[in-house]
Design a protein around this motif. Structure first.
Motif, short mmCIF file in Angstrom:
data_model
loop_
_atom_site.label_atom_id
_atom_site.label_comp_id
_atom_site.label_asym_id
_atom_site.label_seq_id
_atom_site.Cartn_x
_atom_site.Cartn_y
_atom_site.Cartn_z
N GLY A 1 5.63 12.52 23.04
CA GLY A 1 6.44 13.64 22.59
C GLY A 1 5.64 14.92 22.52
O GLY A 1 4.56 14.93 21.92
N SER A 2 6.14 16.00 23.09
CA SER A 2 5.41 17.27 23.09
C SER A 2 5.77 18.14 21.90
O SER A 2 4.90 18.78 21.30
CB SER A 2 5.69 18.04 24.39
N SER A 3 7.04 18.18 21.53
CA SER A 3 7.46 19.04 20.41
C SER A 3 7.19 18.38 19.06
O SER A 3 6.99 19.06 18.06
CB SER A 3 8.94 19.39 20.53
N HIS A 4 7.17 17.05 19.04
CA HIS A 4 6.94 16.31 17.79
C HIS A 4 6.05 15.12 18.10
O HIS A 4 6.53 13.98 18.16
CB HIS A 4 8.28 15.87 17.21
N PRO A 5 4.74 15.35 18.30
CA PRO A 5 3.84 14.28 18.73
C PRO A 5 3.84 13.10 17.75
O PRO A 5 3.92 13.29 16.54
CB PRO A 5 2.47 14.96 18.77
N LEU A 6 3.70 11.89 18.32
CA LEU A 6 3.81 10.69 17.50
C LEU A 6 2.96 9.58 18.11
O LEU A 6 2.94 9.40 19.33
CB LEU A 6 5.28 10.25 17.44
N VAL A 7 2.24 8.87 17.27
CA VAL A 7 1.60 7.62 17.71
C VAL A 7 2.23 6.47 16.93
O VAL A 7 2.45 6.58 15.72
CB VAL A 7 0.07 7.63 17.53
N THR A 8 2.51 5.39 17.62
CA THR A 8 3.17 4.24 17.01
C THR A 8 2.28 3.01 17.15
O THR A 8 1.35 2.98 17.96
CB THR A 8 4.52 3.95 17.68
N GLN A 9 2.59 1.98 16.38
CA GLN A 9 1.84 0.73 16.50
C GLN A 9 1.98 0.14 17.89
O GLN A 9 1.01 -0.36 18.48
CB GLN A 9 2.34 -0.28 15.46
N THR A 10 3.19 0.21 18.45
CA THR A 10 3.42 -0.34 19.78
C THR A 10 2.56 0.37 20.81
O THR A 10 1.93 -0.27 21.68
CB THR A 10 4.90 -0.19 20.17
N LEU A 11 2.51 1.69 20.72
CA LEU A 11 1.69 2.46 21.65
C LEU A 11 0.22 2.10 21.51
O LEU A 11 -0.47 1.84 22.50
CB LEU A 11 1.91 3.95 21.39
#
Length: 369
Positions: free
Chosen positions: A103-113
């Motif tokens: 995500g560019s506007s709302h960057p996010l890192v997840t456990q799956t990633l």
């Protein structure tokens, strides 16, 4: 050194944070961009790695070895099997997890990633421990110097308060700042602005680095060319100049540089004032006498907060006898110079750590076990 390829999820177990509790206590609360405060509640303990989950700073990585509360803006990570927690911390820092954010506007890192990222790492427990020890020793020294500087600054502020507030005398004169200064000037920048791609030259000090004694964020440094610097008629920083942030949200913030910290040569841009007097000891006195809250009241433009030369020169302060200012300067200068010396040493250690980190993690540099 034994090297192994795999997925990040094979060596690290990730967990979610929870909403920040309302209680207050002794345990750190971590969010996406570091520590937020303290609480009496905990949701993780032992060696724990905290990773920013969302926002511009997602992927930011922190290490703790005490009970903490990890908020819902962060993830918690613990090593699997016999992997060393400190090694994993440095390994994740070196990965720069922000570059994997979605995500560019709302960057996010997840456990799956995170679990699915391909990695290559040292799978030898002794090697991991040794690498972590090398890097930790540098960080420990850096932390010690930061804490020493904090103590030195507190000592200097206490001495100023004792000499000039608690023991103020009736015979001291009320002066305007304009009567004391030999120089008050702001800097400039090249026509068309500073080239953001310029990585070398003369540092141009802006408001983001007017942050008190011994503080400087090298990552935000912008540069002007040596040719432009040589043509500058104002705004060139000299040792022990008082530097004041003059416009924007935090007007009145101050700083002072000397002894090669943070640079041997530098200039200010148009958002900063240089204040200079006929005496370095008087400048040191002014540094401690000028309070941000009081300078902010001089705001000359309510729509766009800012200070101008006229308002600055009108600032009134109680001026002690020159002999007392000289005695204070002689007393306080060793403390200030030590702060600058520590700042230079911190920079050297940080550069060494940041150079070693990727080399150790890739196996390019080996350490003896």
């Amino acid at each position: 050194m034994g090297r192994k390829q795999g997925l990040l999820g094979e060596i690290v177990k990730f967990g979610n944070g929870k909403s920040r509790p309302n209680t207050e206590g002794i345990h750190p609360i971590y969010g996406g961009n570091g520590m937020l405060g303290y609480t009496s509640d905990t949701n993780y303990e032992g060696e724990i790695i905290i990773i920013g989950r969302v926002g511009a700073y997602c992927g930011a990585t922190y290490y703790e070895n005490r009970p903490v509360w990890v908020s819902d803006n962060a993830l918690a990570a613990t090593p699997k099997d016999n992997n060393n927690a400190k090694y994993i911390y440095y390994f994740l820092k070196n990965m720069d997890l922000n570059q994997h954010a979605e995500g560019s506007s709302h960057p996010l890192v997840t456990q799956t990633l995170l679990n699915s990222i391909d990695i290559e790492f040292s799978d030898e427990e002794s090697e991991q421990k040794t690498i972590a020890s090398v890097l930790s020793s540098l960080d420990d020294k850096i932390d010690l110097l930061h804490r020493q500087n904090k103590t030195l600054k507190a000592m200097a502020e206490t001495l100023f308060r004792q000499w000039f507030v608690e023991e103020a005398q009736e015979g001291w004169e009320e002066k305007r700042l304009g009567d004391i200064l030999t120089t008050i000037e702001s800097g400039s920048r090249p026509k068309g602005g500073i080239d953001p791609d310029l990585k070398h030259g003369i540092p141009s000090i802006g408001a983001e680095n007017i942050n008190g004694l011994g503080n400087y964020n090298y990552g935000s440094t912008k540069y002007i060319t040596s040719e432009y610097f040589e043509k500058m008629k104002r705004g060139i920083v000299q040792d022990y100049d008082v530097l004041i942030y003059k416009d924007g949200a935090y007007i009145g913030k101050k700083s002072m540089f000397a002894k090669g910290f943070p640079f041997k040569k530098s200039a200010i841009n148009e958002h900063v004032f240089i204040l200079r007097t006929k005496s370095i000891f008087l400048q040191i006195f002014l540094y401690f006498a000028l309070e941000q809250e009081e300078l902010a009241l001089l705001n000359a433009n309510s729509a766009q907060p800012g200070l101008n030369q006229t308002s600055m020169k009108s600032f009134e302060l109680l001026l002690p006898k020159s002999e007392l200012i000289g005695m204070f300067g002689q007393t306080i200068m060793p403390l200030i110079d030590k702060i600058f010396s520590n700042g230079n040493q911190i920079r050297t250690l940080e550069k060494l750590r940041d150079t070693l980190l990727p080399k150790l993690m890739s196996g390019e540099v080996r350490v003896e076990i």
